[in-house]
Design a protein around this motif. Structure first.
Motif, mmCIF file in Angstrom:
data_model
loop_
_atom_site.group_PDB
_atom_site.id
_atom_site.type_symbol
_atom_site.label_atom_id
_atom_site.label_comp_id
_atom_site.label_asym_id
_atom_site.label_seq_id
_atom_site.Cartn_x
_atom_site.Cartn_y
_atom_site.Cartn_z
ATOM 1 N N VAL A 184 -2.671 4.244 6.719
ATOM 2 C CA VAL A 184 -1.383 3.983 7.365
ATOM 3 C C VAL A 184 -1.525 2.874 8.394
ATOM 4 O O VAL A 184 -0.675 1.973 8.483
ATOM 5 N N ALA A 185 -2.612 2.900 9.175
ATOM 6 C CA ALA A 185 -2.829 1.859 10.176
ATOM 7 C C ALA A 185 -2.962 0.485 9.518
ATOM 8 O O ALA A 185 -2.411 -0.510 10.008
ATOM 9 N N THR A 186 -3.684 0.428 8.390
ATOM 10 C CA THR A 186 -3.842 -0.841 7.670
ATOM 11 C C THR A 186 -2.494 -1.339 7.163
ATOM 12 O O THR A 186 -2.160 -2.527 7.299
ATOM 13 N N LEU A 187 -1.692 -0.444 6.586
ATOM 14 C CA LEU A 187 -0.378 -0.831 6.082
ATOM 15 C C LEU A 187 0.521 -1.333 7.214
ATOM 16 O O LEU A 187 1.229 -2.341 7.067
ATOM 17 N N LYS A 188 0.482 -0.654 8.350
ATOM 18 C CA LYS A 188 1.325 -1.065 9.469
ATOM 19 C C LYS A 188 0.920 -2.443 9.989
ATOM 20 O O LYS A 188 1.779 -3.269 10.326
ATOM 21 N N GLN A 189 -0.393 -2.682 10.056
ATOM 22 C CA GLN A 189 -0.845 -3.999 10.501
ATOM 23 C C GLN A 189 -0.450 -5.079 9.489
ATOM 24 O O GLN A 189 -0.026 -6.173 9.865
ATOM 25 N N ALA A 190 -0.577 -4.772 8.211
ATOM 26 C CA ALA A 190 -0.215 -5.748 7.178
ATOM 27 C C ALA A 190 1.275 -6.042 7.193
ATOM 28 O O ALA A 190 1.699 -7.170 6.909
ATOM 29 N N ALA A 191 2.101 -5.037 7.528
ATOM 30 C CA ALA A 191 3.553 -5.228 7.521
ATOM 31 C C ALA A 191 4.023 -6.138 8.638
ATOM 32 O O ALA A 191 5.177 -6.588 8.621
ATOM 33 N N THR A 192 3.155 -6.425 9.618
ATOM 34 C CA THR A 192 3.535 -7.341 10.699
ATOM 35 C C THR A 192 3.109 -8.779 10.419
ATOM 36 O O THR A 192 3.259 -9.644 11.286
ATOM 37 N N LEU A 193 2.590 -9.038 9.211
ATOM 38 C CA LEU A 193 2.236 -10.412 8.848
ATOM 39 C C LEU A 193 3.492 -11.275 8.785
ATOM 40 O O LEU A 193 4.618 -10.769 8.693
ATOM 41 N N ALA A 194 3.297 -12.585 8.801
ATOM 42 C CA ALA A 194 4.424 -13.507 8.766
ATOM 43 C C ALA A 194 5.219 -13.361 7.472
ATOM 44 O O ALA A 194 4.672 -12.991 6.418
ATOM 45 N N ARG A 195 6.506 -13.649 7.556
ATOM 46 C CA ARG A 195 7.356 -13.588 6.371
ATOM 47 C C ARG A 195 6.784 -14.480 5.267
ATOM 48 O O ARG A 195 6.328 -15.580 5.539
ATOM 49 N N ALA A 248 5.694 2.036 6.541
ATOM 50 C CA ALA A 248 4.916 1.145 7.402
ATOM 51 C C ALA A 248 5.690 -0.104 7.790
ATOM 52 O O ALA A 248 5.287 -0.817 8.708
ATOM 53 N N GLY A 249 6.778 -0.389 7.069
ATOM 54 C CA GLY A 249 7.600 -1.546 7.413
ATOM 55 C C GLY A 249 7.830 -2.547 6.306
ATOM 56 O O GLY A 249 8.550 -3.533 6.498
ATOM 57 N N PHE A 250 7.228 -2.326 5.127
ATOM 58 C CA PHE A 250 7.482 -3.215 3.998
ATOM 59 C C PHE A 250 8.817 -2.848 3.344
ATOM 60 O O PHE A 250 9.152 -1.673 3.203
ATOM 61 N N HIS A 251 9.537 -3.850 2.914
ATOM 62 C CA HIS A 251 10.809 -3.615 2.231
ATOM 63 C C HIS A 251 10.699 -3.841 0.725
ATOM 64 O O HIS A 251 11.358 -3.162 -0.057
ATOM 65 N N ASP A 252 9.853 -4.770 0.327
ATOM 66 C CA ASP A 252 9.676 -5.085 -1.094
ATOM 67 C C ASP A 252 8.335 -4.536 -1.541
ATOM 68 O O ASP A 252 7.290 -5.090 -1.210
ATOM 69 N N VAL A 253 8.361 -3.420 -2.249
ATOM 70 C CA VAL A 253 7.133 -2.717 -2.637
ATOM 71 C C VAL A 253 7.182 -2.415 -4.125
ATOM 72 O O VAL A 253 8.204 -1.957 -4.638
ATOM 73 N N ALA A 254 6.082 -2.682 -4.826
ATOM 74 C CA ALA A 254 5.999 -2.385 -6.260
ATOM 75 C C ALA A 254 4.600 -1.905 -6.587
ATOM 76 O O ALA A 254 3.638 -2.195 -5.866
ATOM 77 N N VAL A 255 4.494 -1.167 -7.677
ATOM 78 C CA VAL A 255 3.196 -0.741 -8.189
ATOM 79 C C VAL A 255 2.917 -1.476 -9.489
ATOM 80 O O VAL A 255 3.801 -1.570 -10.359
ATOM 81 N N VAL A 256 1.723 -2.024 -9.602
ATOM 82 C CA VAL A 256 1.275 -2.647 -10.846
ATOM 83 C C VAL A 256 0.287 -1.674 -11.480
ATOM 84 O O VAL A 256 -0.801 -1.441 -10.948
ATOM 85 N N ALA A 257 0.710 -1.091 -12.604
ATOM 86 C CA ALA A 257 -0.097 -0.060 -13.260
ATOM 87 C C ALA A 257 -1.158 -0.683 -14.154
ATOM 88 O O ALA A 257 -1.088 -1.862 -14.528
ATOM 89 N N GLN A 258 -2.131 0.135 -14.520
ATOM 90 C CA GLN A 258 -3.214 -0.349 -15.373
ATOM 91 C C GLN A 258 -2.711 -0.806 -16.735
ATOM 92 O O GLN A 258 -3.273 -1.743 -17.315
ATOM 93 N N HIS A 259 -1.646 -0.180 -17.262
ATOM 94 C CA HIS A 259 -1.177 -0.642 -18.566
ATOM 95 C C HIS A 259 -0.588 -2.045 -18.470
ATOM 96 O O HIS A 259 -0.620 -2.802 -19.444
ATOM 97 N N GLU A 260 -0.078 -2.409 -17.294
ATOM 98 C CA GLU A 260 0.400 -3.776 -17.108
ATOM 99 C C GLU A 260 -0.769 -4.745 -17.033
ATOM 100 O O GLU A 260 -0.723 -5.842 -17.608
#
Length: 287
Positions: A184-195, A248-260
């Motif tokens: 969670v801490a890593t995600l929160k820090q990453a979500a504060t990166l520049a647009r 954590a603050g991200f608005h655009d989130v997707a999962v890339v699965a192994q079949h992809e």
């Protein structure tokens, strides 16, 4: 994760590097990632391919997953670099060899490798011994993700990272070793990166939700990790990891699965090599 005070690579990083080399040596071309630099760094005994965890048959899906996740991130870095992004951060870099294998792309970037201090010092020494020049834009940034809150953003700033500019940040094969709080801490820090920044992280599915044919090998991997002192402790389903990223603050989130990844990088192969579905997927979040 165990080796922060010793100048040796984590055994998990060693295994990943050897699986990448095994793919390049025994699987038919085209190779998803052609990487034997890690093998040169490690210089293992000639019998390394006879290790149980290097068995060509039982590790097929694992090594396919390892090389496909690396290829996906490097493709993402290339795409974002073409759009003007010039910073690439590798969390838990281990024996990653992007800067050595992709000099034409790395030369256009500021690359920040974040890992524990001891293994990082070992890697720098081995690169020098083998005659690999360090690109001007490469920075080694020592951070312990579990200690002191894993403040990799602060460490990055001290290493010259420009917080006002976007970046690609990757975290491959790390989350399963971290507590939920550290993730969670890593995600929160990453979500504060520049647009315009992109964060890519792998996550392990709960073993009971994996395909039945994958579970025995994964349970063996879990047992081996516990014995080595680096147990797998965090598992998520795609909805769970997406919920964490959004919280954590991200608005655009997707999962890339192994079949992809299998569709992108293994289609048309005659040997059936492909990563196992519902095992280790990628979450991709943009700022």
């Amino acid at each position: 994760m165990g080796n922060e005070s010793r100048e040796v690579p984590e055994n998990t990083a060693e295994r990943v590097a050897l699986w990448r080399a095994l793919h390049a040596q025994i699987d038919a071309p085209p190779h998803v990632v052609d990487d034997t630099v890690g093998l040169r760094l490690l210089a293992p005994p000639a019998t390394w391919t006879q290790r149980p965890d290097m068995d060509p048959t039982t590790t097929r899906s694992f090594r396919a997953g390892i090389v496909s996740r690396a290829r996906f991130v490097e493709d993402t870095v290339g795409e974002r670099a073409a759009a003007g992004v010039d910073q690439y951060v590798i969390l838990g870099a281990g024996l990653d060899t992007f800067a050595q294998r992709r000099p034409e792309l790395a030369s256009r970037l500021h690359v920040f490798e974040i890992d524990q201090a001891g293994p990082q010092a070992w890697k720098r020494r081995r690169l020098a011994e083998l005659g690999y020049p360090l690109p001007d834009g490469l920075r080694f940034v020592p951070v312990d993700f579990e200690a002191t809150g894993g403040d990799w953003r602060g460490a990055l700033a001290a290493a010259g990272f420009d917080a006002a500019r976007p970046a690609v940040v990757s975290s491959l094969g790390v989350s399963m070793y971290l507590t939920r709080e550290a993730i969670v801490a890593t995600l929160k820090q990453a979500a504060t990166l520049a647009r315009g920044s992109t964060f890519v992280m792998t996550f392990l599915w709960p073993v009971e939700d994996m395909p039945a044919e994958v579970q025995p090998a994964m349970r063996g991997a879990l047992a081996g990790a516990r014995t080595a002192g680096v147990p797998f402790i965090s598992f998520f389903t795609p909805p769970q990891i997406m919920e964490l990223a959004r919280a954590a603050g991200f608005h655009d989130v997707a999962v890339v699965a192994q079949h992809e990844l299998a569709r992108r990088y293994f289609a048309g192969r005659g040997d059936g090599l492909a990563p196992a579905d519902r095992s280790e997927d990628l979450v991709v979040a943009t700022v």
